[in-house]
Write a protein that holds these residues in place. Structure first.
Motif, PDB file in Angstrom:
ATOM      1  N   TYR A   1      -5.981   4.385   3.105  1.00  0.00           N
ATOM      2  CA  TYR A   1      -6.059   3.073   3.741  1.00  0.00           C
ATOM      3  C   TYR A   1      -5.923   3.278   5.236  1.00  0.00           C
ATOM      4  O   TYR A   1      -5.590   4.369   5.705  1.00  0.00           O
ATOM      5  CB  TYR A   1      -4.990   2.109   3.217  1.00  0.00           C
ATOM      6  CG  TYR A   1      -3.565   2.608   3.289  1.00  0.00           C
ATOM      7  CD1 TYR A   1      -2.813   2.491   4.460  1.00  0.00           C
ATOM      8  CD2 TYR A   1      -2.953   3.168   2.172  1.00  0.00           C
ATOM      9  CE1 TYR A   1      -1.511   2.934   4.515  1.00  0.00           C
ATOM     10  CE2 TYR A   1      -1.641   3.610   2.218  1.00  0.00           C
ATOM     11  CZ  TYR A   1      -0.916   3.488   3.392  1.00  0.00           C
ATOM     12  OH  TYR A   1       0.375   3.927   3.447  1.00  0.00           O
TER      13      TYR A   1
ATOM     14  N   VAL B   1      -8.781  -0.743   2.893  1.00  0.00           N
ATOM     15  CA  VAL B   1      -8.477   0.169   1.799  1.00  0.00           C
ATOM     16  C   VAL B   1      -9.778   0.559   1.113  1.00  0.00           C
ATOM     17  O   VAL B   1     -10.804  -0.109   1.287  1.00  0.00           O
ATOM     18  CB  VAL B   1      -7.528  -0.476   0.754  1.00  0.00           C
ATOM     19  CG1 VAL B   1      -6.206  -0.874   1.386  1.00  0.00           C
ATOM     20  CG2 VAL B   1      -8.191  -1.684   0.103  1.00  0.00           C
TER      21      VAL B   1
ATOM     22  N   LEU C   1      -3.519  -1.866  -3.487  1.00  0.00           N
ATOM     23  CA  LEU C   1      -4.288  -0.801  -4.139  1.00  0.00           C
ATOM     24  C   LEU C   1      -4.226  -0.918  -5.651  1.00  0.00           C
ATOM     25  O   LEU C   1      -5.190  -0.607  -6.349  1.00  0.00           O
ATOM     26  CB  LEU C   1      -3.768   0.568  -3.694  1.00  0.00           C
ATOM     27  CG  LEU C   1      -4.197   1.052  -2.316  1.00  0.00           C
ATOM     28  CD1 LEU C   1      -3.474   2.345  -1.963  1.00  0.00           C
ATOM     29  CD2 LEU C   1      -5.702   1.255  -2.250  1.00  0.00           C
TER      30      LEU C   1
ATOM     31  N   HIS D   1      -0.608  -3.317   7.474  1.00  0.00           N
ATOM     32  CA  HIS D   1      -0.990  -2.220   6.581  1.00  0.00           C
ATOM     33  C   HIS D   1       0.111  -1.809   5.619  1.00  0.00           C
ATOM     34  O   HIS D   1      -0.132  -1.041   4.701  1.00  0.00           O
ATOM     35  CB  HIS D   1      -1.467  -1.002   7.396  1.00  0.00           C
ATOM     36  CG  HIS D   1      -0.415  -0.364   8.229  1.00  0.00           C
ATOM     37  ND1 HIS D   1      -0.074  -0.812   9.494  1.00  0.00           N
ATOM     38  CD2 HIS D   1       0.394   0.707   7.990  1.00  0.00           C
ATOM     39  CE1 HIS D   1       0.892  -0.043   9.986  1.00  0.00           C
ATOM     40  NE2 HIS D   1       1.179   0.877   9.095  1.00  0.00           N
TER      41      HIS D   1
ATOM     42  N   ALA E   1      -9.104   4.656  -5.068  1.00  0.00           N
ATOM     43  CA  ALA E   1      -8.404   4.824  -3.793  1.00  0.00           C
ATOM     44  C   ALA E   1      -7.476   6.025  -3.795  1.00  0.00           C
ATOM     45  O   ALA E   1      -7.263   6.651  -2.768  1.00  0.00           O
ATOM     46  CB  ALA E   1      -7.592   3.559  -3.468  1.00  0.00           C
TER      47      ALA E   1
ATOM     48  N   ALA F   1      -0.856  -2.490   2.032  1.00  0.00           N
ATOM     49  CA  ALA F   1      -1.967  -1.760   1.416  1.00  0.00           C
ATOM     50  C   ALA F   1      -1.569  -1.193   0.056  1.00  0.00           C
ATOM     51  O   ALA F   1      -2.341  -1.274  -0.909  1.00  0.00           O
ATOM     52  CB  ALA F   1      -2.444  -0.644   2.340  1.00  0.00           C
TER      53      ALA F   1
END
Length: 234
Positions: free
Chosen positions: A181, A157, A134, A127, A162, A130
């Motif tokens: 996320y 995500v 994005l 992660h 986002a 992420a």
């Protein structure tokens, strides 16, 4: 002796740059070592202390506890008790804490060129990629949860806005503020993509567009629906 005891019990004053400057004030709050990385973890949603410690390799328990306390006092994070049967406490970001997302995203973009190779001592969590990803997903028209598969693991995500949040990122997130996320597979994914870390970083650096990566097979897209069709360029 009494003087020593008095000094030991006196609350420590947090360090400050003592400058009437917005940048200095910001660093008063988040400039300590580990603080922004704790924010990075909490952007994935509420986390238990033990989970935070596991995903922040190298931080001592004393430092982590101290930083979390400072973040609570500074209005960046709160701690709450989960309802039964969980019977555990979690930390989560406040609205002010979540406002650090663009700061973290900018730092990730600025620091991406330094990730030329993974050093033997480098820890890695799926992660952590992420934030670079994005950037590549931000321009999508259709919103939804994208589950991401790397060799290092899975995360998810929200595509198409986002930065505004609005996704369920795990068992605790359903009752908490939205996360941008989350670690691991999504409870519900509108699309799934598979890629490797190098492609993910290239997307984050802007060296490669998502359409190019999908077209040449470096990003595999699966699922059904309008978001999947957009990811495939259909």
């Amino acid at each position: 002796m009494p003087r020593q005891q008095q000094s030991a019990t006196r609350p420590a004053r947090r360090r400050s740059y003592d400058q009437f400057c917005a940048t200095a004030r910001s660093l008063d709050s988040v400039g300590d070592r580990w603080t922004l990385l704790i924010v990075r973890e909490l952007l994935a949603g509420p986390r238990r202390y033990t989970d935070l410690h596991a995903d922040l390799p190298g931080v001592s328990t004393d430092v982590l506890a101290s930083r979390l306390k400072d973040m609570e006092q500074g209005g960046l994070a709160t701690r709450r008790r989960l309802p039964p049967p969980a019977a555990a406490s979690v930390y989560e970001l406040t609205e002010r804490g979540r406002g650090l997302l663009p700061v973290l995203a900018a730092l990730a973009e600025w620091g991406a060129p330094a990730l030329t190779e993974r050093r033997p001592t480098d820890a890695v969590r799926a992660h952590w990629f992420a934030l670079p990803l994005l950037r590549a997903l931000d321009g999508l028209t259709h919103a939804g949860v994208v589950e991401v598969q790397l060799d290092e693991g899975e995360f998810h995500v929200r595509a198409g806005g986002a930065t505004a949040g609005g996704m369920a990122g795990g068992t605790e997130n359903s009752t908490a503020v939205a996360a941008v996320y989350g670690d691991g597979p999504a409870d519900h994914a509108d699309a799934r993509i598979a890629l490797d870390v190098e492609v993910c970083l290239a997307l984050g650096r802007g060296e490669l567009t998502l359409a190019e990566a999908v077209e040449d097979g470096r990003v595999e897209v699966s699922g059904d629906g309008p978001l999947v069709a957009e990811l495939r360029g259909e």
